[in-house]
Enzyme design. Sequence first.
Site, PDB file in Angstrom:
ATOM      1  N   GLU A 167      24.740  41.740  42.762  1.00 24.99           N
ATOM      2  CA  GLU A 167      23.860  41.213  42.190  1.00 24.99           C
ATOM      3  C   GLU A 167      22.750  40.612  43.075  1.00 24.99           C
ATOM      4  O   GLU A 167      21.564  40.778  42.443  1.00 24.99           O
ATOM      5  CB  GLU A 167      24.604  39.919  41.329  1.00 24.99           C
ATOM      6  CG  GLU A 167      23.604  39.332  40.405  1.00 24.99           C
ATOM      7  CD  GLU A 167      24.484  38.259  39.652  1.00 24.99           C
ATOM      8  OE1 GLU A 167      23.765  37.716  38.735  1.00 24.99           O
ATOM      9  OE2 GLU A 167      25.594  37.578  40.039  1.00 24.99           O
TER      10      GLU A 167
ATOM     11  N   PHE B 235      33.540  43.815  32.910  1.00 22.47           N
ATOM     12  CA  PHE B 235      34.366  45.032  33.400  1.00 22.47           C
ATOM     13  C   PHE B 235      33.878  46.183  32.633  1.00 22.47           C
ATOM     14  O   PHE B 235      33.127  46.300  31.591  1.00 22.47           O
ATOM     15  CB  PHE B 235      35.670  44.828  33.229  1.00 22.47           C
ATOM     16  CG  PHE B 235      36.624  44.138  34.249  1.00 22.47           C
ATOM     17  CD1 PHE B 235      36.114  43.861  35.186  1.00 22.47           C
ATOM     18  CD2 PHE B 235      37.877  43.801  34.043  1.00 22.47           C
ATOM     19  CE1 PHE B 235      36.613  42.848  36.273  1.00 22.47           C
ATOM     20  CE2 PHE B 235      38.685  43.265  35.025  1.00 22.47           C
ATOM     21  CZ  PHE B 235      38.146  42.695  36.089  1.00 22.47           C
TER      22      PHE B 235
ATOM     23  N   THR C 169      33.132  37.073  44.263  1.00 19.10           N
ATOM     24  CA  THR C 169      33.917  38.273  44.969  1.00 19.10           C
ATOM     25  C   THR C 169      32.793  38.888  45.717  1.00 19.10           C
ATOM     26  O   THR C 169      31.756  38.943  45.598  1.00 19.10           O
ATOM     27  CB  THR C 169      34.463  39.248  43.760  1.00 19.10           C
ATOM     28  OG1 THR C 169      33.250  39.637  42.875  1.00 19.10           O
ATOM     29  CG2 THR C 169      35.255  38.270  42.860  1.00 19.10           C
ATOM     30  N   PRO C 170      33.162  39.240  46.752  1.00 18.14           N
ATOM     31  CA  PRO C 170      32.427  39.964  48.052  1.00 18.14           C
ATOM     32  C   PRO C 170      31.494  41.209  47.293  1.00 18.14           C
ATOM     33  O   PRO C 170      30.331  41.000  47.479  1.00 18.14           O
ATOM     34  CB  PRO C 170      33.320  40.788  49.072  1.00 18.14           C
ATOM     35  CG  PRO C 170      34.531  39.675  48.853  1.00 18.14           C
ATOM     36  CD  PRO C 170      34.730  39.405  47.422  1.00 18.14           C
ATOM     37  N   ALA C 171      32.272  41.917  46.313  1.00 15.31           N
ATOM     38  CA  ALA C 171      31.205  42.874  45.943  1.00 15.31           C
ATOM     39  C   ALA C 171      30.087  42.633  44.939  1.00 15.31           C
ATOM     40  O   ALA C 171      29.120  42.847  44.762  1.00 15.31           O
ATOM     41  CB  ALA C 171      32.273  44.109  45.500  1.00 15.31           C
TER      42      ALA C 171
ATOM     43  N   CYS D 229      33.681  40.005  30.499  1.00 14.74           N
ATOM     44  CA  CYS D 229      32.987  38.704  30.907  1.00 14.74           C
ATOM     45  C   CYS D 229      31.301  38.564  30.281  1.00 14.74           C
ATOM     46  O   CYS D 229      30.792  37.880  30.476  1.00 14.74           O
ATOM     47  CB  CYS D 229      32.902  38.569  32.582  1.00 14.74           C
ATOM     48  SG  CYS D 229      34.461  38.840  33.088  1.00 14.74           S
TER      49      CYS D 229
END
Length: 400
Positions: free
Chosen positions: A308, A389, A301-303, A169
């Site tokens: 961030e 990733f 996404t939660p994490a 990404c």
Amino acid sequence: MEPVAVRAWTATTAMGTGAAAQLAGLRSGRTGLRPNDFGPLVDGAPLPCWIGRVEGLEDAPLPAHLAHWECRNNRLAWMALQADGLAGEIEAATRRHGAARVAIVVGTSTSAIGATEEAYTRLEPGPDGTPSFPPDLARRAVHTVHALGAFVQEATGLQGPCMTVATACSSSAKVFAQGARLLHAGLADAVLVGGVDTLCGSVLYGFNSLQLVARERCRPFDAERNGLSLGEAGGFALLERARPGDDSLKLRGYGESSDAHHMSHPHPEGAGARLAMRDALARAGIDAADLDYLNLHGTATPANDRVEAAAVAAMFPGTVHASSTKAWTGHTLGAAGIVESVVALLALREGFLPGTLGCDTPDPACGPQVRTEAANTRIDFAMNNSFGFGGNNCSLVFGR
């Protein structure tokens, strides 16, 4: 670093073709996401989720002279190359410098893997009886990560160095850094940078297998966020060395890092993200307090959002306007960097700072930098984050 002029730039997403469509969607608060109507089907139905699908690709085959590159990803690349006068700017740069002095650096995550998936579903007996790709998909060059770069090179006629970056990404953010290095090293006089990624089964079901895909529209930084929405997009920018008195918008700095914490989870303290942001500011020669707008990676996404937001809160004052635009476009993977660079450039040109669509109940764990409402104000510096990733991170600073 020596600033790099951004001569032209464009993006095509689920919101439409070209920069004007992106700006109109952001201003209106109209999402480009829709209920998933893209295959492959499982148990007779598509994966239950929302996607950012570009309209018209199915009815837009490549020109006859490029038909040997036919696939969804290259169709989108061709569509993006025609927008916002980019083709004319590429021709002008070729006249100024010569085709051999204009480089290409593009980013993608999955390239033309959609065509490869189709080929495997249509295997036919070969001459010796072993399964083989059908004749219309037996085109080896298409079934590679570099298919995008090679296609863009033939489509534009550019003859300089040609590279495809595939770092998940962060791919089409890193192309700006690579393009700047080519210019500063004297290996090119202009660089066409960009990125394209399209929807395919590997993307939809791969991310779903990681339990990262939300069933409803994504909600970046919302207290109840539960996953991302996937999208497709393509975009490009033309870079050149800045000239004295040049009033073009500029790439002022970049920062890259690879923290290698985990294959898919971000570093819990955002170590790599902080390093990328810090290096981008340093190359731009500005302090954190000088930044006006920050387009966050913000995948919902939660994490990812938690990490961030914590990194941003630790580095920037509350005056910085930060937001995620992924609820408009979906997470476009390898194209996210170019799409969100265009958003940053629009913020500089138009004085419009987007809010965060879908964040109805802001997560109290996020800092005051994350804004849900848009703002209209002149700004001088904008940054965007793209985190991939494997802890592969890139931050870019654009300015006047």
